[in-house]
Design an enzyme around this catalytic site. Structure first.
Site, short mmCIF file in Angstrom:
data_model
loop_
_atom_site.label_atom_id
_atom_site.label_comp_id
_atom_site.label_asym_id
_atom_site.label_seq_id
_atom_site.Cartn_x
_atom_site.Cartn_y
_atom_site.Cartn_z
N ASP A 56 1.01 -1.22 0.20
CA ASP A 56 0.13 0.05 0.04
C ASP A 56 1.07 1.15 0.07
O ASP A 56 0.81 1.94 0.93
CB ASP A 56 -1.08 -0.13 1.29
CG ASP A 56 -0.37 -0.10 2.74
OD1 ASP A 56 -0.89 0.37 3.52
OD2 ASP A 56 0.96 -0.54 2.54
N ASP A 107 6.51 1.06 2.14
CA ASP A 107 6.50 0.43 0.79
C ASP A 107 7.26 0.61 -0.19
O ASP A 107 7.69 -0.18 -0.94
CB ASP A 107 4.97 0.28 0.57
CG ASP A 107 3.98 0.13 1.75
OD1 ASP A 107 3.95 1.09 2.43
OD2 ASP A 107 3.61 -1.00 1.59
N ASN A 116 -2.51 2.82 3.45
CA ASN A 116 -1.92 4.13 3.76
C ASN A 116 -2.57 5.24 2.96
O ASN A 116 -2.66 6.42 3.13
CB ASN A 116 -0.10 4.10 3.19
CG ASN A 116 0.34 3.41 4.17
OD1 ASN A 116 0.07 3.28 5.40
ND2 ASN A 116 1.49 2.40 3.60
N THR A 160 2.82 -6.08 2.63
CA THR A 160 3.39 -5.22 3.68
C THR A 160 2.12 -4.21 3.70
O THR A 160 2.42 -2.72 4.11
CB THR A 160 4.55 -4.27 3.03
OG1 THR A 160 4.22 -3.61 1.67
CG2 THR A 160 5.83 -5.34 2.87
N PHE A 207 -1.09 -1.17 12.46
CA PHE A 207 -2.17 -0.63 11.39
C PHE A 207 -2.85 -1.98 10.50
O PHE A 207 -3.92 -1.95 10.23
CB PHE A 207 -1.39 0.53 10.56
CG PHE A 207 -2.39 1.14 9.41
CD1 PHE A 207 -2.09 0.44 8.20
CD2 PHE A 207 -3.39 2.01 9.53
CE1 PHE A 207 -2.94 1.01 7.08
CE2 PHE A 207 -4.15 2.53 8.43
CZ PHE A 207 -4.03 1.81 7.31
N ASN A 208 -1.63 -2.49 10.00
CA ASN A 208 -2.00 -3.28 8.77
C ASN A 208 -2.88 -4.58 9.29
O ASN A 208 -3.97 -5.00 8.88
CB ASN A 208 -0.73 -4.30 8.11
CG ASN A 208 0.04 -3.20 7.19
OD1 ASN A 208 -0.44 -2.35 6.78
ND2 ASN A 208 1.33 -3.45 7.46
N HIS A 211 9.49 0.21 8.43
CA HIS A 211 8.79 -0.85 8.69
C HIS A 211 9.06 -1.98 7.23
O HIS A 211 9.72 -3.14 7.41
CB HIS A 211 7.27 -1.01 8.90
CG HIS A 211 6.85 0.29 9.69
ND1 HIS A 211 6.88 -0.14 10.91
CD2 HIS A 211 6.64 1.34 9.54
CE1 HIS A 211 6.41 0.99 11.72
NE2 HIS A 211 6.17 1.87 10.73
N ASP A 212 8.54 -1.74 6.31
CA ASP A 212 8.34 -2.68 5.32
C ASP A 212 9.48 -3.46 4.61
O ASP A 212 9.44 -4.44 4.26
CB ASP A 212 7.30 -2.10 3.95
CG ASP A 212 5.88 -1.71 4.52
OD1 ASP A 212 5.27 -0.92 4.20
OD2 ASP A 212 5.56 -2.25 5.62
O1 RIB Z 1 2.01 -0.19 10.91
C1 RIB Z 1 2.82 0.14 9.79
C2 RIB Z 1 2.60 -0.56 8.66
O2 RIB Z 1 1.36 0.22 8.28
C3 RIB Z 1 3.38 -0.28 7.26
O3 RIB Z 1 3.36 -1.25 6.44
C4 RIB Z 1 3.00 0.84 6.91
O4 RIB Z 1 3.37 1.06 5.39
C5 RIB Z 1 1.46 1.03 7.17
O5 RIB Z 1 1.09 0.28 5.83
CA CA Z 2 2.89 -0.55 4.12
#
Ligand code: RIB
Ligand code: CA
Length: 312
Positions: free
Chosen positions: A11, A16, A40, A125, A166-167, A240-241
Site C-alpha cells: 500500500d 512500502d 496508507n 506490507t 495498522f495493517n 517497517h516494510d
Molecule cells: O504499521 C506499519 C504498517 O502500516 C506499514 O506497512 C506501513 O506502510 C503501514 O502500511
Molecule cells: Ca505498508
C-alpha cells in the site's frame, strides 16, 4: 543461487516504496509483480504510487495489479495521517511509464503463482486482504507458495490503537485467514520494525547518492519522519516494510522465534491485536516464525547499497 521469485502486495506508502526499491536493487530477489491494496491511501493512489516508484527506478516492465479497496469486513481505514494526502507525500516523483495490469490483484496473483516455474514467495506490507482472498478463493495456489512474509502485528503494543498495528487493524479477518492457512509464514511486527529507524545519518547517506533515487528516498524519509515525530514523537521514522524483503535477502539479519500467533477479530478494545505466544502458554502448535531482533547496521548497509544500485 537463483533469485527468489517474489510477489509484493503493498500500500505505497513511504516505507512500502523503499521495500519496492530494495527488491529491485537486490540480485537475490526477482520481483515478478506488485499488487496494491487500500491502507496508507486508497487503492487507486497506491497503484499510482507503485507505478511512480517503478518509473523512478526505470523499471516500468514490472507489472502492477490493483486490488482491494476495502477490508473483508467493515470500512476501509486509511493511514493518511502518516503518509499524507497522496499516500507518498514529500518527493516529486515521475509519472508512470506503463499502464496497470488489466487483471484484478487476486487473479494476477493466482495466474502468476501458477505460471511460475518454482514456488513463489508472497510478501505483504499492507492490509493483507488480497492475499487472504487469494487463499480463500484459490486454494490450488497453496502448494505453489514457498512462504508468506508479512509486515504486521506486534509482539507488544499497537500503533493504530494501543492494542493493534495498522495493517492488522485494517483487516483482521484477512490476517486470520492467512494465520490459519497452514502455509509457512514469517511475521515482521512493530517490535522488529521499530528497530529500523531512518536516522539523520541514514537519510544523509541517501541524499549523498548522486542520483534521483537517493534524493527521492531522502525526501520520502523527510516527510515520513515529520509525521512520525508529530504523531508518535519518534526521533526518526521506523522503516517497517523493507524488513520483509531484507529477511529474504539475508535471514541472518533477523533473529526468529517460532510461536503460535492469532489475531483478535472480536475484542471491543483489542480488535486487530496480534496475540504472539512466545512462551507457549496457550499450548497451541506454533504457526508463525516471528521476527525479534534486527542487525540494524547490516540492515541499512543492505538497503542503502540496493538503493544506490537502482539509482546508478
Ligand atoms: O504499521 C506499519 C504498517 O502500516 C506499514 O506497512 C506501513 O506502510 C503501514 O502500511
Ligand atoms: Ca505498508
Amino acid at each position: 543461487m537463483n533469485p527468489i521469485p517474489v510477489l509484493l502486495d503493498c500500500d505505497p506508502g513511504h516505507d512500502d516504496a523503499i521495500a519496492i526499491l530494495l527488491a529491485l536493487g537486490s540480485p537475490q530477489v526477482d520481483l515478478i509483480g506488485i499488487t496494491t491494496t487500500f491502507g496508507n491511501c486508497s487503492v487507486g493512489k497506491a497503484t499510482y504510487n507503485a507505478q511512480r516508484i517503478l518509473a523512478l527506478a526505470r523499471r516500468p516492465e514490472v507489472p502492477v495489479a490493483a486490488g482491494a479497496a476495502a477490508p473483508l469486513a467493515g470500512e476501509a481505514h486509511i493511514g493518511d495521517f502518516i503518509h499524507g494526502a497522496t499516500g507518498i507525500d514529500g518527493p516529486d516523483l515521475p509519472e508512470p511509464l506503463a499502464a496497470p495490469d488489466r487483471r484484478e490483484a487476486v487473479e494476477f496473483l493466482r495466474a502468476s503463482i501458477l505460471a511460475a516455474p518454482h514456488p513463489v514467495t508472497v510478501v505483504a506490507t499492507g492490509p493483507i486482504t488480497n492475499v487472504a482472498r487469494l487463499l480463500r478463493d484459490h486454494p490450488e495456489v497453496g502448494p505453489r507458495i514457498a512462504e508468506i512474509v508479512f509486515m504486521g502485528g506486534s509482539t507488544e503494543r499497537g500503533n493504530t490503537t494501543p492494542a493493534a498495528e495498522f495493517n492488522a487493524y485494517a483487516d483482521p479477518e484477512a490476517l486470520d485467514i492467512v494465520l490459519t492457512s497452514g502455509l509457512p509464514i514469517r511475521m515482521v511486527g512493530l517490535n522488529l520494525s521499530h528497530q529500523a529507524l531512518a536516522t539523520r545519518d541514514v537519510v544523509a547517506r541517501m541524499r549523498a547518492m548522486d542520483h534521483p533515487v537517493g534524493r527521492a528516498c531522502a525526501d520520502l524519509m523527510g516527510f515520513f519522519g515529520g509525521t512520525y515525530s508529530d504523531v508518535f514523537d519518534f526521533a526518526a521514522p521506523p522503516v517497517h516494510d523493507p524488513c520483509t524483503i531484507a529477511a529474504l535477502i539475508d535471514p541472518g539479519l533477523i533473529t526468529w522465534h517460532k510461536s503460535f500467533v492469532a489475531v483478535e477479530t472480536e475484542g471491543r478494545w483489542t480488535r486487530g491485536a496480534t496475540v504472539v505466544d512466545l512462551h507457549g502458554r496457550l499450548d497451541r502448535p506454533p504457526n508463525v516464525e516471528v521476527a525479534l531482533t534486527l542487525d540494524v547496521d547490516a540492515y541499512w548497509r543492505l538497503v542503502l547499497d540496493a538503493l544506490d544500485r537502482v539509482g546508478s
